[in-house]
Scaffold this active site. Structure first.
Site, PDB file in Angstrom:
ATOM      1  N   SER A 158       2.415   0.234   7.778  1.00 49.97           N
ATOM      2  CA  SER A 158       1.062   0.517   7.312  1.00 49.97           C
ATOM      3  C   SER A 158       1.130   1.567   6.193  1.00 49.97           C
ATOM      4  CB  SER A 158       0.231   0.974   8.522  1.00 49.97           C
ATOM      5  OG  SER A 158      -1.088   1.241   8.168  1.00 49.97           O
ATOM      6  N   LYS A 176      -5.032  -1.623   5.553  1.00 49.91           N
ATOM      7  CA  LYS A 176      -4.103  -0.872   6.411  1.00 49.91           C
ATOM      8  C   LYS A 176      -4.834  -0.339   7.651  1.00 49.91           C
ATOM      9  CE  LYS A 176      -0.372  -1.242   3.755  1.00 49.91           C
ATOM     10  NZ  LYS A 176       0.739  -2.126   4.094  1.00 49.91           N
TER      11      LYS A 176
END
Ligand code: HXC
Length: 272
Positions: A158, A176
């Site tokens: 992420s 994300k």
């Protein structure tokens, strides 16, 4: 490309740590994911890396296989995480040819720097589709294989900038944040069946495509580094070491977590 081991792995890990483990990696030819894979393969795993670009993916697979005699690394190019059929075929091939599918690194991502006024709906959707739908598809197609593994684990790659928001990254920030949320849902839904699901959130990592795009190649590195509480840029080795830890026995009770590997950068960002 010969990459010295000291560039992607600390010398603290035991040889053969990941013998009999197979890792399936989306975006596996990218700078961060290829080093994560390299570290796991060096420690005994076999790997299947997936990417859209055929040449780049096959070359990266050959390169990674050099790190350990006898290592098997399959590169499957022409595979788009937005298309579940091609991804499912890749996961099936991985399990068939390598014998199992134990670990997943969901790393495929899209990114470009753009102000919202210069971002069409389709541009926003392209990144959401690659990052979010692509991660969901990756979970869906690998889960039947993971549930047959003795030690099923997933890491999502992420970021940290969605904790505060980031100009010119509205699409990636939204994506994300969704990946972090998917990680938690998987831990809750599949944790009872033995699946470990965690996010690694890289901060400012030197010599990566993402950093080059975000900061620009001409960034004043001294001034930039001065803003990082740990006093240095991160390295791909920092991310690879965190990956090894999470996939090792030592990391087995960590589940549903988001682990920034960023030298405390996002805390600094949020306190300014
Ligand atoms: C504004 C843009 C744009 C830009 C593309 N678009 N680039 N808009 N500024 N710089 C728009 C296009 O005009 C189009 O909208 C829409 O986005 C889709 O573009 P396509 O090229 O058709 O899409 P596609 O071929 O699917 O490409 C997806 C992509 C591309 C994300 C746009 O950049 C890509 O393939 N990236 C993959 C590689 C990558 O990004 N790796 C980065 C990983 S690093 P219209 O309206 O014209 O149809 C990383 C780091 C994260 O992710 C952060 C770390 C801290």
């Amino acid at each position: 490309m010969v990459v010295p081991e000291s560039k992607y792995l600390s010398p603290i890990w035991k040889d053969g740590l990941f013998n009999n483990r197979v890792v399936f990696v989306t975006g596996g030819a990218g700078t961060i994911c290829s080093m994560q894979t390299r570290a796991l393969v060096r420690l005994g795993a076999n790997a299947c890396i997936i990417g859209r670009n055929v040449e780049k993916t096959e070359a990266a697979a050959k390169d990674i296989a050099q790190v350990r005699p006898g290592a098997k690394v399959i590169g499957i190019g022409g595979c788009d995480v937005r298309k579940p059929e091609s991804l499912a075929a890749a996961a099936d091939r991985c399990a068939r040819e390598l014998g199992s599918l134990d670990f997943v690194i969901a790393g495929a991502a899209g990114n470009f720097v753009a102000p919202m006024e210069g971002m069409s709906s389709n541009a926003f959707k392209a990144v959401m589709d690659i990052d979010v739908l692509g991660t969901f598809n990756t979970i869906k197609v690998t889960m039947p294989h993971l549930l047959r593994s003795k030690d099923p684990r997933i890491i999502y790659v992420s970021a940290t900038f969605h904790y505060t928001g980031m100009p010119f990254q509205a699409h990636v920030s939204a994506a994300k944040a969704s990946i972090d949320s998917l990680c938690a849902s998987v831990a809750l839904e599949y944790g009872p069946r033995g699946v470990q699901s965690n996010v690694i959130a890289p901060g400012p990592i030197a010599e990566t495509e993402g950093m080059d795009r975000l900061a620009g190649k001409d960034v004043d590195s001294t001034a930039f580094t001065a803003q990082i509480p740990s006093g240095r840029m991160g390295t791909v080795k920092d991310i690879a070491d965190a990956t090894v830890f999470l996939f090792s026995e030592g990391g087995s009770y960590i589940n549903g977590q988001i682990i920034p590997v960023d030298g405390a950068s996002w805390r600094r960002q949020s306190s300014m």
